[in-house]
Design a protein around this motif. Structure first.
Motif, PDB file in Angstrom:
ATOM      1  N   ARG A  63       0.828  -1.204   0.000  1.00  0.00           N
ATOM      2  CA  ARG A  63       0.000   0.000   0.000  1.00  0.00           C
ATOM      3  C   ARG A  63       0.870   1.265   0.000  1.00  0.00           C
ATOM      4  NH1 ARG A  63      -4.552   0.714   4.001  1.00  0.00           N
ATOM      5  NH2 ARG A  63      -5.304   2.014   2.262  1.00  0.00           N
ATOM      6  N   ARG A  66       2.234   1.859  -3.412  1.00  0.00           N
ATOM      7  CA  ARG A  66       1.213   2.358  -4.339  1.00  0.00           C
ATOM      8  C   ARG A  66       0.752   3.771  -3.983  1.00  0.00           C
ATOM      9  NH1 ARG A  66      -0.860  -3.006  -3.623  1.00  0.00           N
ATOM     10  NH2 ARG A  66      -2.454  -2.176  -2.190  1.00  0.00           N
ATOM     11  N   GLU A  68      -0.930   4.572  -1.224  1.00  0.00           N
ATOM     12  CA  GLU A  68      -2.209   4.584  -0.529  1.00  0.00           C
ATOM     13  C   GLU A  68      -2.072   5.001   0.933  1.00  0.00           C
ATOM     14  OE1 GLU A  68      -3.957   0.779  -1.070  1.00  0.00           O
ATOM     15  OE2 GLU A  68      -3.940   0.902  -3.262  1.00  0.00           O
ATOM     16  N   ILE A  69      -0.901   4.763   1.538  1.00  0.00           N
ATOM     17  CA  ILE A  69      -0.635   5.180   2.914  1.00  0.00           C
ATOM     18  C   ILE A  69       0.712   5.887   2.939  1.00  0.00           C
ATOM     19  CG2 ILE A  69      -1.998   3.361   4.012  1.00  0.00           C
ATOM     20  CD1 ILE A  69       0.575   1.826   4.521  1.00  0.00           C
ATOM     21  N   GLU A  75      -3.661   6.813   6.035  1.00  0.00           N
ATOM     22  CA  GLU A  75      -4.215   6.938   4.700  1.00  0.00           C
ATOM     23  C   GLU A  75      -3.801   8.282   4.096  1.00  0.00           C
ATOM     24  OE1 GLU A  75      -6.033   4.771   3.008  1.00  0.00           O
ATOM     25  OE2 GLU A  75      -6.218   3.270   4.601  1.00  0.00           O
ATOM     26  N   THR A  76      -3.416   8.224   2.842  1.00  0.00           N
ATOM     27  CA  THR A  76      -3.114   9.478   2.162  1.00  0.00           C
ATOM     28  C   THR A  76      -4.410  10.204   1.850  1.00  0.00           C
ATOM     29  OG1 THR A  76      -3.143   8.410   0.000  1.00  0.00           O
ATOM     30  CG2 THR A  76      -1.020   8.522   1.152  1.00  0.00           C
ATOM     31  N   HIS A  79      -6.852   8.561  -0.447  1.00  0.00           N
ATOM     32  CA  HIS A  79      -7.513   7.323  -0.055  1.00  0.00           C
ATOM     33  C   HIS A  79      -8.140   7.418   1.319  1.00  0.00           C
ATOM     34  CE1 HIS A  79      -4.784   6.002  -3.250  1.00  0.00           C
ATOM     35  NE2 HIS A  79      -5.620   4.990  -3.424  1.00  0.00           N
ATOM     36  N   ALA A  82     -11.572   5.875   1.865  1.00  0.00           N
ATOM     37  CA  ALA A  82     -11.726   4.422   1.805  1.00  0.00           C
ATOM     38  C   ALA A  82     -11.765   3.802   3.182  1.00  0.00           C
ATOM     39  CB  ALA A  82     -10.587   3.825   0.977  1.00  0.00           C
ATOM     40  N   SER A  83     -11.092   4.407   4.140  1.00  0.00           N
ATOM     41  CA  SER A  83     -11.035   3.813   5.469  1.00  0.00           C
ATOM     42  C   SER A  83     -11.833   4.605   6.477  1.00  0.00           C
ATOM     43  CB  SER A  83      -9.576   3.730   5.944  1.00  0.00           C
ATOM     44  OG  SER A  83      -8.824   2.959   5.065  1.00  0.00           O
TER      45      SER A  83
END
Length: 317
Positions: A63, A66, A68-69, A75-76, A79, A82-83
């Motif tokens: 992650r 990619r 994403e974090i 979390e970036t 994203h 998403a969480s």
């Protein structure tokens, strides 16, 4: 936090083994117990553990790669939805947890803060307990690390025959204590004896260190040691050299009797099997010795004998 790959000093394509090796090396170097009072080292240690926690977890690492974090596991922006808000977790060193503990800081679904601890070995499935047990011994709870005491060093000189045959030696230690140490038979010059538990006391219930005793063996006026063999030069009279016979010979274990063959010259070497150190042999070099002071009758005889029986003892050399 900085990029975790930079923190551990590895490339983004580094394998698990390379990451683990880098972490173990840095954890040893910057552990707070080895850098007491060094706030920079403690901060670096927290950073190292957080980086390893992320990179040792396959899912987190993927992650992060990619985007994403972030490096702290949050979390970036792209994203976050998403969480849900506050869905990230951060990991750091918990000073209340002793040598082994860490605390994870995160936020629940309702935004409430959750703290929980885990032990070494749970991060990313990697067991690091052997690393810290080797460095500090078993943990002694909040009171500090259970560590082994340091070794002490001492040098003593023993007599040649005591080193050959063994014996007891009373030692006075640097802390004022006295100790009766056993000197093993056959101890060699420069050999180091280890006396278990006679070093400095351990910390927090840890075992005491050892006493490392360096032995210096005094020289002997007659005996010389080569390995486990003993060499000695034995003076004999002119008559013993000519006629031979049984004569007394000193050894490291006491006097024995040896047969000298008739017609023996100076420099002849005879062996006494098993009379050296720990089963070695003793080699006896004969040395024909004239009387002191010189005997006039013997001198006259030899002059007359020499004229009638000339010979060259040097063989033309």
């Amino acid at each position: 936090m900085r990029n975790p790959y930079d923190v551990l000093g590895v490339k983004p394509n580094a394998g698990e083994a390379e990451i683990r090796k880098a972490y173990r090396k840095l954890a040893k170097q910057f552990h707070p117990d080895l850098n007491q009072g060094n706030e920079a080292a403690e901060t670096r240690f927290k950073e190292i553990n957080a980086a390893y926690d992320l990179l040792s977890d396959t899912t987190k690492r993927s992650r992060f790669d990619r985007g994403e974090i972030d490096a702290e596991g949050h979390e970036t922006f792209a994203h976050a939805g998403a969480s849900g808000p506050g869905g990230g977790f951060g990991f750091g060193f918990d000073p209340r947890a002793g040598v082994r503990g860490f605390r994870s800081r995160g936020f629940g679904a309702q935004g409430g803060r959750n703290d929980f601890r885990f032990e070494f070995g749970s991060a990313g499935g990697e067991d690091m307990s052997d690393l810290f047990a080797h460095m500090f011994g078993d943990a002694a709870g909040a009171g500090g690390a259970r560590t082994r005491g340091r070794d002490r060093q001492l040098e003593i000189t023993v007599e040649f025959l005591d080193a050959a045959n063994g014996g007891k030696r009373r030692l006075r230690l640097p802390d004022g204590r006295t100790l009766d140490a056993s000197i093993p038979a056959g101890v060699a010059d420069g050999q180091v004896l280890r006396l278990k538990g006679q070093g400095e006391p351990g910390q927090a219930g840890g075992p005491a260190g050892d006493l490392l005793l360096t032995v210096r063996v005094a020289s002997h006026p007659r005996f010389r040691r080569q390995g486990d063999d003993i060499h000695v030069t034995l003076p004999i009279s002119l008559g013993e050299a000519m006629e031979g016979g049984r004569i007394p010979v000193p050894t490291v274990s006491g006097q024995v009797t040896m047969t000298v063959p008739a017609g023996s010259n100076s420099g002849r070497v005879l062996r006494l099997k098993g009379k050296g150190i720990k089963g070695g042999d003793q080699y006896v070099t004969l040395q024909v010795t004239l009387p002191e002071p010189p005997d006039a009758e013997l001198a006259a005889f030899l002059r007359d004998w020499g004229r009638r029986h000339p010979y060259d003892p040097r063989g033309g050399s």
